[in-house]
Enzyme design. Sequence first.
Site, mmCIF file in Angstrom:
data_model
loop_
_atom_site.group_PDB
_atom_site.id
_atom_site.type_symbol
_atom_site.label_atom_id
_atom_site.label_comp_id
_atom_site.label_asym_id
_atom_site.label_seq_id
_atom_site.Cartn_x
_atom_site.Cartn_y
_atom_site.Cartn_z
ATOM 1 N NE ARG A 92 -2.474 8.517 -4.777
ATOM 2 C CZ ARG A 92 -1.179 8.776 -4.516
ATOM 3 N NH1 ARG A 92 -0.191 7.563 -4.136
ATOM 4 N NH2 ARG A 92 -0.574 9.887 -4.837
ATOM 5 C CG LEU A 146 -1.849 -1.188 1.382
ATOM 6 C CD1 LEU A 146 -2.713 -1.075 2.566
ATOM 7 C CD2 LEU A 146 -3.046 -1.174 0.267
ATOM 8 C CG ASP A 147 0.228 4.274 -2.873
ATOM 9 O OD1 ASP A 147 1.025 3.521 -3.359
ATOM 10 O OD2 ASP A 147 -0.684 4.999 -3.654
ATOM 11 C CE LYS A 148 4.972 9.104 4.667
ATOM 12 N NZ LYS A 148 5.628 10.375 4.385
#
Length: 350
Positions: free
Chosen positions: A261, A160-162
Amino acid sequence: MTAKPEKLQYIKKADGTGLRIQEFYRIQTGVYEPSVSVSVYIAKKLAPKYEQALQHNYSIQSLMVEGHPAEFNDTIKANETISFTVLRNPFADELLPEPISLDVIYEDDHIIVLNKPSGMVVHPGHDHHSGTLVNALLHHFQDREGVIDKSMIPGIVHRLDKDTSGLTVVAKHKESVRDLYHQFARKAIERYYTALVVGNVKEDEGTIDQPITAHEGSTKMKIATSSEGKQAMTHFRVIVRLGMATLLNCRLETGRTHQIRLHMASQGFPVFNDLLYGGSISDLNQGGGFSDRLKAKLNHVCPRQALHADSLGLVHPKGWQPLFFEKAMPEEMQKVVEICQNLKLNDNNH
């Protein structure tokens, strides 16, 4: 019959962060190949070095198939050239267990499912030497005497992205890593996200089928294209319309970097407070109902991109029973939804 991996170049140099070693490899697939993912194929051809990569001593980067950027969960084909770089992690020997609290949803001897908070980086790197999910897992795997079980490796197959929160699965040993990679390659893993996007999405549900490729001149951004790039498909369904924003449930058919996104931004509905793809609160116009005062309040309440991995389905790598996990969106996202709902209610009463 396939050839062994060909080492093209070996570079050893020191920089400000320590020793860096780069090894460039090329593999030619054979006429008859099993239907497996690129990651599984490399693991078999490059063992035991790839097992070291899983233990974060190495990272594999710049993956190319037939000269085009590729993803680890892509399925290999016959007579293809696969090239990649094995990069020595300069912080590998400095990886230390850190007593970071983990929200464990499920755990057994083979896998652990976690609710990752927003703001936590998964892997250590040049900008994040500590405080990562890997550091936390190393501490979690210690016994009471502080000794780490060497058979336990934090094999993170689902990243997962930060600034994205939510459910992620971690394999505890290499057999589980390989099985989960197989499931991702077969698209057998179910991944659902709650996304708060800017704007009023009119369709009740839909599918975005747009390839994704790297953005020239940027190491972070991706772009959605009509023909080039890797296949990417996102299904979305409206949960509630909030006037100036819409709460969506998104299901990933594929798992490209920044997929939700980027796909939502390409439709004119960037994820709320997504600084990379147009959802920054500071960029929201007042004509859309976002006054400076409201923007300051929203940024205070939710200073991260409003994207949360709320559901995860998989087959257990050992027992083969289906598992499904859920985690509701965090409080900061709920507060933004409530603010938008109240504003919409007030507008309807005027």
